[in-house]
Design a protein around this motif. Sequence first.
Motif, PDB file in Angstrom:
ATOM      1  N   PHE A  21      38.331  37.477  31.372  1.00 50.02           N
ATOM      2  CA  PHE A  21      37.697  38.703  30.887  1.00 50.02           C
ATOM      3  C   PHE A  21      36.819  39.321  31.981  1.00 50.02           C
ATOM      4  O   PHE A  21      36.846  40.540  32.217  1.00 50.02           O
ATOM      5  CB  PHE A  21      36.865  38.405  29.636  1.00 50.02           C
ATOM      6  CG  PHE A  21      36.062  39.577  29.153  1.00 50.02           C
ATOM      7  CD1 PHE A  21      36.663  40.637  28.511  1.00 50.02           C
ATOM      8  CD2 PHE A  21      34.683  39.617  29.350  1.00 50.02           C
ATOM      9  CE1 PHE A  21      35.923  41.725  28.060  1.00 50.02           C
ATOM     10  CE2 PHE A  21      33.940  40.694  28.912  1.00 50.02           C
ATOM     11  CZ  PHE A  21      34.560  41.752  28.262  1.00 50.02           C
ATOM     12  N   THR A  22      36.051  38.475  32.669  1.00 47.93           N
ATOM     13  CA  THR A  22      35.215  38.953  33.777  1.00 47.93           C
ATOM     14  C   THR A  22      36.081  39.515  34.899  1.00 47.93           C
ATOM     15  O   THR A  22      35.760  40.567  35.482  1.00 47.93           O
ATOM     16  CB  THR A  22      34.353  37.804  34.321  1.00 47.93           C
ATOM     17  OG1 THR A  22      33.652  37.179  33.244  1.00 47.93           O
ATOM     18  CG2 THR A  22      33.345  38.314  35.344  1.00 47.93           C
ATOM     19  N   LEU A  23      37.188  38.838  35.189  1.00 50.33           N
ATOM     20  CA  LEU A  23      38.122  39.322  36.210  1.00 50.33           C
ATOM     21  C   LEU A  23      38.647  40.705  35.851  1.00 50.33           C
ATOM     22  O   LEU A  23      38.691  41.615  36.695  1.00 50.33           O
ATOM     23  CB  LEU A  23      39.286  38.326  36.348  1.00 50.33           C
ATOM     24  CG  LEU A  23      40.469  38.747  37.218  1.00 50.33           C
ATOM     25  CD1 LEU A  23      40.047  38.880  38.674  1.00 50.33           C
ATOM     26  CD2 LEU A  23      41.618  37.753  37.078  1.00 50.33           C
ATOM     27  N   ALA A  24      39.031  40.900  34.595  1.00 49.05           N
ATOM     28  CA  ALA A  24      39.556  42.194  34.155  1.00 49.05           C
ATOM     29  C   ALA A  24      38.505  43.293  34.298  1.00 49.05           C
ATOM     30  O   ALA A  24      38.813  44.410  34.741  1.00 49.05           O
ATOM     31  CB  ALA A  24      40.030  42.102  32.704  1.00 49.05           C
ATOM     32  N   ILE A  25      37.266  42.990  33.954  1.00 45.93           N
ATOM     33  CA  ILE A  25      36.189  43.993  34.051  1.00 45.93           C
ATOM     34  C   ILE A  25      35.986  44.409  35.504  1.00 45.93           C
ATOM     35  O   ILE A  25      35.862  45.605  35.825  1.00 45.93           O
ATOM     36  CB  ILE A  25      34.884  43.436  33.456  1.00 45.93           C
ATOM     37  CG1 ILE A  25      35.028  43.249  31.944  1.00 45.93           C
ATOM     38  CG2 ILE A  25      33.717  44.364  33.770  1.00 45.93           C
ATOM     39  CD1 ILE A  25      35.291  44.526  31.183  1.00 45.93           C
ATOM     40  N   PHE A  26      35.954  43.446  36.421  1.00 45.52           N
ATOM     41  CA  PHE A  26      35.737  43.777  37.827  1.00 45.52           C
ATOM     42  C   PHE A  26      36.925  44.528  38.422  1.00 45.52           C
ATOM     43  O   PHE A  26      36.752  45.422  39.258  1.00 45.52           O
ATOM     44  CB  PHE A  26      35.452  42.506  38.637  1.00 45.52           C
ATOM     45  CG  PHE A  26      34.023  42.049  38.547  1.00 45.52           C
ATOM     46  CD1 PHE A  26      33.009  42.850  39.042  1.00 45.52           C
ATOM     47  CD2 PHE A  26      33.697  40.837  37.972  1.00 45.52           C
ATOM     48  CE1 PHE A  26      31.690  42.440  38.955  1.00 45.52           C
ATOM     49  CE2 PHE A  26      32.386  40.425  37.881  1.00 45.52           C
ATOM     50  CZ  PHE A  26      31.367  41.223  38.368  1.00 45.52           C
ATOM     51  N   ILE A  27      38.135  44.194  37.994  1.00 46.12           N
ATOM     52  CA  ILE A  27      39.312  44.927  38.465  1.00 46.12           C
ATOM     53  C   ILE A  27      39.238  46.380  38.001  1.00 46.12           C
ATOM     54  O   ILE A  27      39.543  47.317  38.765  1.00 46.12           O
ATOM     55  CB  ILE A  27      40.603  44.253  37.956  1.00 46.12           C
ATOM     56  CG1 ILE A  27      40.833  42.914  38.664  1.00 46.12           C
ATOM     57  CG2 ILE A  27      41.817  45.162  38.184  1.00 46.12           C
ATOM     58  CD1 ILE A  27      41.088  43.036  40.158  1.00 46.12           C
ATOM     59  N   PHE A  28      38.819  46.588  36.754  1.00 43.95           N
ATOM     60  CA  PHE A  28      38.666  47.962  36.265  1.00 43.95           C
ATOM     61  C   PHE A  28      37.579  48.702  37.035  1.00 43.95           C
ATOM     62  O   PHE A  28      37.708  49.901  37.314  1.00 43.95           O
ATOM     63  CB  PHE A  28      38.338  47.960  34.769  1.00 43.95           C
ATOM     64  CG  PHE A  28      39.550  47.974  33.895  1.00 43.95           C
ATOM     65  CD1 PHE A  28      40.401  49.070  33.886  1.00 43.95           C
ATOM     66  CD2 PHE A  28      39.854  46.904  33.075  1.00 43.95           C
ATOM     67  CE1 PHE A  28      41.527  49.096  33.080  1.00 43.95           C
ATOM     68  CE2 PHE A  28      40.980  46.916  32.265  1.00 43.95           C
ATOM     69  CZ  PHE A  28      41.817  48.011  32.275  1.00 43.95           C
ATOM     70  N   MET A  29      36.498  48.016  37.382  1.00 44.29           N
ATOM     71  CA  MET A  29      35.433  48.653  38.159  1.00 44.29           C
ATOM     72  C   MET A  29      35.969  49.130  39.502  1.00 44.29           C
ATOM     73  O   MET A  29      35.706  50.256  39.938  1.00 44.29           O
ATOM     74  CB  MET A  29      34.279  47.674  38.359  1.00 44.29           C
ATOM     75  CG  MET A  29      33.467  47.393  37.111  1.00 44.29           C
ATOM     76  SD  MET A  29      32.254  46.075  37.342  1.00 44.29           S
ATOM     77  CE  MET A  29      31.266  46.731  38.680  1.00 44.29           C
ATOM     78  N   LEU A  30      36.741  48.286  40.174  1.00 39.23           N
ATOM     79  CA  LEU A  30      37.330  48.667  41.460  1.00 39.23           C
ATOM     80  C   LEU A  30      38.307  49.823  41.295  1.00 39.23           C
ATOM     81  O   LEU A  30      38.363  50.738  42.131  1.00 39.23           O
ATOM     82  CB  LEU A  30      38.037  47.469  42.086  1.00 39.23           C
ATOM     83  CG  LEU A  30      37.156  46.318  42.575  1.00 39.23           C
ATOM     84  CD1 LEU A  30      38.016  45.159  43.058  1.00 39.23           C
ATOM     85  CD2 LEU A  30      36.232  46.776  43.684  1.00 39.23           C
ATOM     86  N   ALA A  31      39.104  49.774  40.212  1.00 43.87           N
ATOM     87  CA  ALA A  31      40.088  50.842  39.988  1.00 43.87           C
ATOM     88  C   ALA A  31      39.399  52.175  39.735  1.00 43.87           C
ATOM     89  O   ALA A  31      39.823  53.218  40.245  1.00 43.87           O
ATOM     90  CB  ALA A  31      40.990  50.474  38.814  1.00 43.87           C
ATOM     91  N   LEU A  32      38.318  52.159  38.959  1.00 40.67           N
ATOM     92  CA  LEU A  32      37.645  53.406  38.605  1.00 40.67           C
ATOM     93  C   LEU A  32      36.903  54.031  39.775  1.00 40.67           C
ATOM     94  O   LEU A  32      36.664  55.241  39.783  1.00 40.67           O
ATOM     95  CB  LEU A  32      36.675  53.159  37.437  1.00 40.67           C
ATOM     96  CG  LEU A  32      37.340  52.803  36.095  1.00 40.67           C
ATOM     97  CD1 LEU A  32      36.304  52.415  35.060  1.00 40.67           C
ATOM     98  CD2 LEU A  32      38.173  53.972  35.584  1.00 40.67           C
TER      99      LEU A  32
END
Length: 591
Positions: A303-314
Amino acid sequence: MGKIMACLFVAIVIVCSLTHVRSDASDHRYKGGEGVPLYANKVGPFHNPSETYRYFDLPFCYPAHLQEKTEALGEVLNGDRLVVAPYKLEFQRDKESKIVCKKKLTQEEVSQFRTAVLKDYYFQMYYDDLPIWGFLGKVEKEGKDDPSEYKYYLFKHLHFEVFYNKDRVIEITAKSDPDALVDLTEDKEVDLELTYSVKWKETDIPFEKRMEKYSQSSSLPHHLEIHWFSIINSCVTVLLLTGFLATILMRVLKNDFVKYAHDEEAADDQEETGWKYIHGDVFRYPKYKSLFAASLGSGTQLFTLAIFIFMLALVGVFYPYNRGALFTALVVIYALTSGIAGYTAASFYCQLEGNNWVRNLLLTGSLFCGPLFLTFCFLNTVAIGYSSTAALPFGTIVVIFLIWTLVTSPLLVLGGIAGKNSKAEFQAPCRTAKFPREIPSLPWYRKTLPQMAMAGFLPFSAIYIELYYIFASVWGHRIYTIYSILFIVFIILLIVTAFITVALTYFQLAAEDHEWWWRSFLCGGSTGLFIYGYCLYYYYARSDMSGFMQTSFFFGYMACICYGFFLMLGAVGFRAALFFVRHIYRSIKCE
């Protein structure tokens, strides 16, 4: 835990710098006549995105000295193998019918090219880090019903059209001449003369916007309309269903609270019913608590990995054709978030009065990585058998192993030690009885599997439209850049998963079934099973993938991804259910 989060934010900065190296490296200024690097990357069947080969695996004119480009970790994981192409494109220098090479193709080489043309092989090149695609040839089928009468042709002339703004390359296209063909239909020796031409044109597009044309394909009005329709459809469906469930749940809970309060005032010896009846068992620790804590830790890490990936994508890190950026980010962030898995698992395991926390840490470290490693070993062996660029070189495998040994494992252990020493106690509003109550006989639809089916369907219905675009990007050649919409869909998925798990947990407790721990985790994660079911539909109904290698890669890696979703959403579902159960039992008087 604060120190761990601080380290993760530092990791974000590191990943951003690693993934932006490629864009900085392409920020070159050229003089007239100066050579601009052109790299040939790979070839492969258009409909099988995982089945890619080196450019010179096909019998093109092989150079005397093959120059390979040094690649980053993410590029190698992406299957990129760049070599200097035989075409020379000097800055602002036009060329007409320049000969690349002359070669006599043997019967075997003719057959190899014919097979490539039959399978719709495409090539991919990079010019100043701008992508170029094209097909190798064509099959002439017009007016012929019998496949044995088809004509197979190889394109032998390539025309490059390059746009520049002052001293920078802005855009490039490559077109094959449909009239310059080599007949490959018969198994006989053929003379091949490869030629190319170059035309330079000036443009007003600034260098900073040269990648926008690749992202605009997913932002076209009709695509955006479909995306927003899916979002609105999901939101309306979710609001109606969750609102309906919330209304019922709140009304039922309110009546329960009033009833139980009245019962307490009326008679202390009156027999309890419903979810209050099992207050002495509802916080009884689950079976296989080491596995449960490990699943919760792994799910929290993902879940933490997904949040950080979204942060980088955004923030724009994953712009189109930033080669390997996503793979680099996944490897680095997963390694650096292993401390969260260790802390969560060990802390919760100790709250459940577990004793062997070392074994729990080993289980946590291998719960997701173990199946992923076994899948990788099998698929990498298949790729080696096909001589595909999807097969990782030995050096890359060593690098990943070192990351796991020197970063992932130590952080997992440090997180586990921190979790063990946190001395946190499990917050249970009610005391647990010495002996468990017998669970009454329940109808079939209240069993685990039917409940999982009910729990997984609603979240899946909220995301299935967006899944097509994601699959078409990951397992096809469509470009996906609308990360803001994807993030909204992800938030909807989390909300619906949490809510449906809470609702089903309440109905389970109302039926006096106190074994809700594993049920809430399984119901939350069941959406991952629905996504894997969608894989079957996509493969057979929406794609043209074929062959053992592509099929193995698709179902193998999608199994790992869906398993990751199962763990992540299972952790979300359990956390929501735990919060709900604590809340309702705090609201009543338990003796």
